[in-house]
Scaffold this motif. Structure first.
Motif, PDB file in Angstrom:
ATOM      1  N   GLU A   1     -51.244  -3.546 -88.384  1.00 29.53           N
ATOM      2  CA  GLU A   1     -52.163  -3.988 -89.436  1.00 29.53           C
ATOM      3  C   GLU A   1     -53.127  -5.046 -88.915  1.00 29.53           C
ATOM      4  O   GLU A   1     -54.325  -5.019 -89.224  1.00 29.53           O
TER       5      GLU A   1
ATOM      6  N   ARG B   1     -49.233   6.154 -92.279  1.00 29.41           N
ATOM      7  CA  ARG B   1     -49.597   5.701 -93.623  1.00 29.41           C
ATOM      8  C   ARG B   1     -50.503   4.478 -93.563  1.00 29.41           C
ATOM      9  O   ARG B   1     -51.488   4.374 -94.300  1.00 29.41           O
ATOM     10  N   ILE B   2     -50.176   3.546 -92.665  1.00 26.81           N
ATOM     11  CA  ILE B   2     -50.998   2.342 -92.509  1.00 26.81           C
ATOM     12  C   ILE B   2     -52.394   2.707 -92.031  1.00 26.81           C
ATOM     13  O   ILE B   2     -53.403   2.207 -92.539  1.00 26.81           O
TER      14      ILE B   2
ATOM     15  N   LYS C   1     -53.940   5.676 -92.238  1.00 28.73           N
ATOM     16  CA  LYS C   1     -54.610   6.463 -93.276  1.00 28.73           C
ATOM     17  C   LYS C   1     -55.160   5.564 -94.374  1.00 28.73           C
ATOM     18  O   LYS C   1     -56.315   5.711 -94.802  1.00 28.73           O
ATOM     19  N   GLN C   2     -54.351   4.615 -94.836  1.00 30.04           N
ATOM     20  CA  GLN C   2     -54.783   3.716 -95.903  1.00 30.04           C
ATOM     21  C   GLN C   2     -55.891   2.782 -95.445  1.00 30.04           C
ATOM     22  O   GLN C   2     -56.809   2.461 -96.215  1.00 30.04           O
ATOM     23  N   PHE C   3     -55.828   2.352 -94.180  1.00 29.13           N
ATOM     24  CA  PHE C   3     -56.868   1.480 -93.636  1.00 29.13           C
ATOM     25  C   PHE C   3     -58.216   2.198 -93.637  1.00 29.13           C
ATOM     26  O   PHE C   3     -59.233   1.652 -94.105  1.00 29.13           O
TER      27      PHE C   3
ATOM     28  N   LYS D   1     -59.086   4.899 -95.356  1.00 25.97           N
ATOM     29  CA  LYS D   1     -59.459   5.236 -96.731  1.00 25.97           C
ATOM     30  C   LYS D   1     -60.037   4.037 -97.460  1.00 25.97           C
ATOM     31  O   LYS D   1     -61.035   4.146 -98.174  1.00 25.97           O
ATOM     32  N   HIS D   2     -59.415   2.882 -97.283  1.00 34.44           N
ATOM     33  CA  HIS D   2     -59.878   1.662 -97.947  1.00 34.44           C
ATOM     34  C   HIS D   2     -61.303   1.308 -97.541  1.00 34.44           C
ATOM     35  O   HIS D   2     -62.143   0.955 -98.382  1.00 34.44           O
TER      36      HIS D   2
ATOM     37  N   LYS E   1     -64.119   3.744 -98.868  1.00 39.14           N
ATOM     38  CA  LYS E   1     -64.482   3.581-100.275  1.00 39.14           C
ATOM     39  C   LYS E   1     -65.331   2.337-100.495  1.00 39.14           C
ATOM     40  O   LYS E   1     -66.095   2.266-101.459  1.00 39.14           O
TER      41      LYS E   1
ATOM     42  N   SER F   1     -64.489   8.882 -92.029  1.00 33.62           N
ATOM     43  CA  SER F   1     -63.587   9.728 -91.243  1.00 33.62           C
ATOM     44  C   SER F   1     -64.385  10.757 -90.465  1.00 33.62           C
ATOM     45  O   SER F   1     -65.392  11.276 -90.956  1.00 33.62           O
TER      46      SER F   1
ATOM     47  N   ARG G   1     -56.007  10.393 -85.975  1.00 32.41           N
ATOM     48  CA  ARG G   1     -57.052  10.153 -86.975  1.00 32.41           C
ATOM     49  C   ARG G   1     -58.216   9.440 -86.302  1.00 32.41           C
ATOM     50  O   ARG G   1     -58.018   8.523 -85.501  1.00 32.41           O
TER      51      ARG G   1
END
Length: 319
Positions: free
Chosen positions: A230, A257-258, A260-262, A264-265, A268, A289, A313
């Motif tokens: 993170e 997951r970390i 992907k969420q990073f 995605k955040h 947006k 992405s 990713r």
């Protein structure tokens, strides 16, 4: 025999998604790139092969064996610099080199490497008898022997559940605490045997040894892998130049997951409560992405079974 030599003879590291990662990351032959997890230099070498004489590659690794390997095999290349440090501290070193904010690509290849797994001296694998160490950086921190000797049962159960997704976490933690009250747990086989006897016998033959998840969880906790991930990801936004690429290879769901969420955040942008007198374009997205997540081909997993769980990713900085 030196530790770096020992790690070399046990297993030659087979890089996962090498071509895909480097191709996705690379945008300029004259650019500055970061290999955040040098390992045995497979990705670094592939990047250097693409760089011009004006290009530059900066690498990081916590493992002294990896640093020794880099000094032996890469020190002749003036385009290459490596630091014995976690990628969580990359901001400090990139600032010292005056390249922070000018990087064209940053690559993370997460998890434990084959030389680390296959060297019994490191204590990462229950399949090889060895001292319980599990530290990525053997020059600092406490090893798994000391960690297991002092952690509270409840905290241990939480580690096994949160970092290993181990459904028998409480039973295993209780068994470890009971065993250590009688004798110190100092070897990989001791720990694996305790876990094996603490878990129910499967109704059908298991694909994974019952100790797999617990060994993963303990390793992650000792090395603070998810915390450092993170921290490292958080520094990439400012380290990268506009148009620079971030590529991350993960090997289990917690890491992915970390990542992907990073992404995605930051795709947006900042979300604001409705009704605020602020225009949406004041809070633009900072990443986008690039393509869909990439997984190894059947051919690659046949050659290297450890690649089966890998996922790549890629994202690009746009602001």
């Amino acid at each position: 025999m030196a530790a770096c030599r020992m790690s070399e003879i046990f297993h030659q590291h087979i890089p996962v998604l090498l071509d895909e990662a480097v191709a996705s990351l690379f945008t300029s032959a004259d650019g500055i790139y970061v290999d955040a997890t040098f390992g045995r230099g497979s990705h670094s070498q592939a990047i250097l092969n693409k760089l011009s004489i004006n290009g530059r590659l900066i690498a990081f690794d916590k493992d002294p064996d990896a640093i020794a390997y880099a000094n032996k095999h890469f020190s002749h290349d003036k385009r290459f610099t490596i630091f014995h440090s976690s990628f969580a501290d990359m901001q400090t070193y990139l600032h010292k080199l005056h390249v922070f904010g000018a990087v064209q690509g940053i690559l993370f290849d997460l998890g434990v490497s084959s030389p680390q797994l296959d060297n019994p001296e490191r204590g990462f694998s229950f399949s090889r008898e060895g001292k319980l160490d599990m530290r990525m950086d053997t020059t600092s921190g406490i090893d798994a022997i000391k960690w297991l000797a002092q952690i509270e049962e409840t905290d241990l159960a939480n580690v096994l559940w949160n970092y290993g997704e181990e459904k028998f976490s409480r039973r295993i933690a209780r068994a470890i605490v009971t065993a250590r009250s009688k004798s110190s747990i100092t070897t990989t086989s001791q720990l694996a045997d305790i876990i094996l006897h603490a878990t129910p016998k499967p109704k059908k033959p298991y694909d994974k040894h019952p100790a797999t998840r617990s060994f993963q969880a303990i390793r992650i906790a000792i090395n603070q892998e998810l915390i450092e991930l993170e921290q490292g990801l958080g520094q990439t936004l400012e380290a990268l130049a506009a148009g620079g690429r971030l590529a991350v290879i993960s090997f289990h769901s917690l890491e992915d997951r970390i990542v992907k969420q990073f992404i995605k955040h930051h795709e947006k942008g900042q979300e604001l409560p409705r009704g605020l007198p602020v225009k949406g374009n004041h809070f633009k997205a900072r990443l986008k992405s690039i393509g869909k997540p990439i997984k190894p081909s059947l051919q690659e997993t046949n050659v290297n079974p450890r690649a089966r769980s890998a996922i790549l990713r890629i994202a690009e900085k746009i602001l």
